[in-house]
Design a protein around this motif. Sequence first.
Motif, mmCIF file in Angstrom:
data_model
loop_
_atom_site.group_PDB
_atom_site.id
_atom_site.type_symbol
_atom_site.label_atom_id
_atom_site.label_comp_id
_atom_site.label_asym_id
_atom_site.label_seq_id
_atom_site.Cartn_x
_atom_site.Cartn_y
_atom_site.Cartn_z
ATOM 1 N N UNK A 107 -7.580 6.164 6.907
ATOM 2 C CA UNK A 107 -7.707 5.404 5.663
ATOM 3 C C UNK A 107 -9.025 4.647 5.706
ATOM 4 N N UNK A 108 -9.820 4.667 4.640
ATOM 5 C CA UNK A 108 -11.105 3.957 4.638
ATOM 6 C C UNK A 108 -10.922 2.456 4.834
ATOM 7 N N UNK A 109 -11.895 1.805 5.483
ATOM 8 C CA UNK A 109 -11.810 0.347 5.703
ATOM 9 C C UNK A 109 -11.701 -0.444 4.400
ATOM 10 N N UNK A 110 -12.219 0.111 3.302
ATOM 11 C CA UNK A 110 -12.161 -0.600 2.028
ATOM 12 C C UNK A 110 -10.741 -0.787 1.528
ATOM 13 N N UNK A 111 -9.803 -0.003 2.053
ATOM 14 C CA UNK A 111 -8.415 -0.101 1.618
ATOM 15 C C UNK A 111 -7.618 -1.108 2.444
ATOM 16 N N UNK A 112 -8.223 -1.669 3.501
ATOM 17 C CA UNK A 112 -7.474 -2.514 4.420
ATOM 18 C C UNK A 112 -6.908 -3.758 3.745
ATOM 19 N N UNK A 113 -7.764 -4.432 2.977
ATOM 20 C CA UNK A 113 -7.301 -5.667 2.328
ATOM 21 C C UNK A 113 -6.122 -5.426 1.417
ATOM 22 N N UNK A 115 -3.878 -2.987 1.636
ATOM 23 C CA UNK A 115 -2.679 -2.636 2.405
ATOM 24 C C UNK A 115 -2.078 -3.878 3.053
ATOM 25 N N UNK A 116 -2.918 -4.740 3.648
ATOM 26 C CA UNK A 116 -2.407 -5.924 4.344
ATOM 27 C C UNK A 116 -1.779 -6.905 3.361
ATOM 28 N N UNK A 117 -2.458 -7.162 2.245
ATOM 29 C CA UNK A 117 -1.890 -8.092 1.255
ATOM 30 C C UNK A 117 -0.596 -7.542 0.678
ATOM 31 N N UNK A 118 -0.535 -6.214 0.524
ATOM 32 C CA UNK A 118 0.706 -5.608 0.029
ATOM 33 C C UNK A 118 1.868 -5.864 0.970
ATOM 34 N N UNK A 119 1.631 -5.726 2.279
ATOM 35 C CA UNK A 119 2.697 -5.942 3.263
ATOM 36 C C UNK A 119 3.182 -7.388 3.224
ATOM 37 N N UNK A 120 2.242 -8.341 3.153
ATOM 38 C CA UNK A 120 2.633 -9.747 3.125
ATOM 39 C C UNK A 120 3.442 -10.094 1.891
ATOM 40 N N UNK A 121 2.994 -9.630 0.725
ATOM 41 C CA UNK A 121 3.726 -9.916 -0.508
ATOM 42 C C UNK A 121 5.086 -9.246 -0.498
ATOM 43 N N UNK A 122 5.134 -8.033 0.027
ATOM 44 C CA UNK A 122 6.412 -7.333 0.145
ATOM 45 C C UNK A 122 7.397 -8.139 0.992
ATOM 46 N N UNK A 123 6.910 -8.678 2.138
ATOM 47 C CA UNK A 123 7.769 -9.497 2.982
ATOM 48 C C UNK A 123 8.263 -10.747 2.282
ATOM 49 N N UNK A 124 7.382 -11.406 1.520
ATOM 50 C CA UNK A 124 7.794 -12.615 0.800
ATOM 51 C C UNK A 124 8.838 -12.295 -0.265
ATOM 52 N N UNK A 431 -9.853 -1.045 -5.742
ATOM 53 C CA UNK A 431 -10.458 -2.353 -5.528
ATOM 54 C C UNK A 431 -9.972 -3.345 -6.585
ATOM 55 N N UNK A 432 -9.859 -2.868 -7.806
ATOM 56 C CA UNK A 432 -9.337 -3.720 -8.880
ATOM 57 C C UNK A 432 -7.903 -4.144 -8.575
ATOM 58 N N UNK A 433 -7.102 -3.184 -8.114
ATOM 59 C CA UNK A 433 -5.723 -3.519 -7.746
ATOM 60 C C UNK A 433 -5.692 -4.507 -6.586
ATOM 61 N N UNK A 434 -6.618 -4.324 -5.629
ATOM 62 C CA UNK A 434 -6.677 -5.255 -4.498
ATOM 63 C C UNK A 434 -7.047 -6.656 -4.976
ATOM 64 N N UNK A 435 -8.011 -6.734 -5.884
ATOM 65 C CA UNK A 435 -8.397 -8.043 -6.417
ATOM 66 C C UNK A 435 -7.234 -8.699 -7.155
ATOM 67 N N UNK A 436 -6.496 -7.876 -7.910
ATOM 68 C CA UNK A 436 -5.328 -8.412 -8.606
ATOM 69 C C UNK A 436 -4.289 -8.911 -7.608
#
Length: 706
Positions: A107-113, A115-124, A431-436
């Motif tokens: 997975x490209x490094x640009x997708x890291x943010x 994926x990580x934010x998704x996991x945290x929000x999913x946990x919350x 990237x737009x989805x990540x920013x959102x």
Amino acid sequence: MGVAGLLINCYPIQFFANVQFVLGNTMTVIAAVLLGPWYAFLTAMMASTGLMLIWDSPHVYLFFGLEALFLGYARRRDIYALYADAAYWLLIGAPMVYLYVVFLMDIPPSHLGFIISKQGINGLIYTSIASLLILAIPKLWFLKDKVKDRHRRQLSAQLTYFFTLMVTLTLLFTALIFNFYFLERQQVMLKQNMNEAVAHLSISAQNYIDNHQIVIKNTANQLGLVADKPEKWQAILSNLHQSYPGFISMLIANPTADIVAASPASRLIKQQLPEQDINIKDRDYFIESFYNHRLFISSVFLGRGFGNDAIIAMSAPFYLDQQHTQVAGIVEGSLDLTHFSHIDQVNEYTDDESIVMVDEQNQIIYASEKLDLKPLSQFNFAVNKGVYRANLELINIHNTTSIVPEYMYAHRELNNGWTVYILKEFSPLLKLAEEQMFASFIMLLVSLLCTFYISTKLSALLTVPLEAVANQFSQAYSASGKTSAIDDNSPREVFSLYQRLAASKQQLIAHQVELEETVAKRTAELEKANKKLTELVDRDALTGLYNRRYAERKFSELLDFCLQSDQAITVVVLDLDLFKQVNDNYGHLAGDECLRNVSLLLQKYFKRDIDVVARYGGEEFLLILPLSNTLHIEHHLNGFREALSQLEITSPEDKQTFKVTVSIGAITANADYEIELDKWIKVADDNLYQAKQQGRNRTIINIITD
């Protein structure tokens, strides 16, 4: 709960791209809060199996197993689940996700943010849902060994946590719904724009081809008018080429496939060198036009002789006769493919889009420069159908095996079999989805901090006045001399509660004084009644002697007393001889009178405070004589026996007098002889039996000195 989590996780909720919300982990959080870490770990392993079946990635066991243990141990320390889960994903989960994606996933490094934010929000999300279920419906969780709070929680902390839960869930779902519809709208707009762009480009390309087909056809017709005058062909071709610069070059070939005219003419001059071959009999555009008598458009190929560019040839035959039976030659134009680059540059949709045009054999006719695709090469691509969810068609052209899509695309086929592709990079949309997602996370964090502060203040409005009310009626607080007044800022309900409690306190004090007086009076009466009741319970009603129960209870105390002083104790069983004859001859009243007289004589002979004289049952009596003198005890018992034999007893009914005798069995031993009274009585009772057998009115005693 593990099975329920497994089933729910088999149907993760798709959001966008590779974002999938897994609500089955709600069961893991519930198990962690209610049952502790190891039950939670077991639940997590079962629930994660559902994700393993869907994702085929064993990392779920590690991430969610550690999360379950973390939440379980946090619960044992009275840390709320939402706070603990936020700490887990911040301190442990996010670094692990980063390392896993970097080292184990393509997975490209640009997708890291993202994926990580998704996991945290999913946990919350699933932690908030689980905590709310536990708080809202506590009667549902009838579990045996539930984890208890080690310390009673403060009301302010409970109110703050509840408000935080509600705000977290509300903001999360609001933000996610907004982001979902925003991204859906973006995708609809992108799809519409790409379809419009591909339609515009395909129309431009089709018109470009159609116009040049017409040019070739008209040229063939014009040459047909002077087919018998080859000397005019070059002039016609040159004039026509000047009017249609869309052709790189144009040529005319005779029936033997020799080039007899060309434009620009300078190219023909260069080709007339001896070593150059200017015959085109092997070219498809000659064969198809000359032998099949038709207008022909070739696939893309590499030119020769007239240049080494990648070209597309258009050719048509012209005839010597009007019946089109005898071919005079063919006219051919090599289409300028750089024209598509011009279309690419001036196209209003191409600021962030790329173009690929392929012929009917899927060879690249033209590709935007930034795609780094060479003309004449095969256009190899893979339609992405991986874990990335989108309403657009996704494609990979550089790394066809990657699960990460490279481009969104739209395409359209032209009338001649060519296909036009519009490509747009997928990463800007991601990237737009990540920013959102990141904006939602920041908004959530700020809102949580504000909620925590506001809820703390709100809870203080309730808890501080209540604490003041409690202090007003606390004896320890009053003794300290402190004051905590209920001021005007206190809520009306709290002030009303204070007034009612104050009035109740005054009434309670008055009732307490009255009650103390009544209790003192009743206590004295009760003590007197208890004393009388104790005597009634422990005494025999006929003789006034102690009863058997009292003697058995008292024996243990007397035994301990003699053990401390290493003294002997005597247990005696007495039975009146032939007492049945007294009842038969003189009546039962005489028998009762006899028992009373015997009891009085026993109390006279055994009158120490420590002696226990009890009626054992019927005409039997039991003596427990501590601190016995082994040398005089038998003499003392015989003294009583002889005194009883001389006692005259008068019958109450007929005033007749009579006498009775008594048989005595006894044992005298040190106190450590036996702790159970029954063993002492057994020996005394055996001696009593021997006294009866030997003629009655006698004493038999065992004196055990060892």
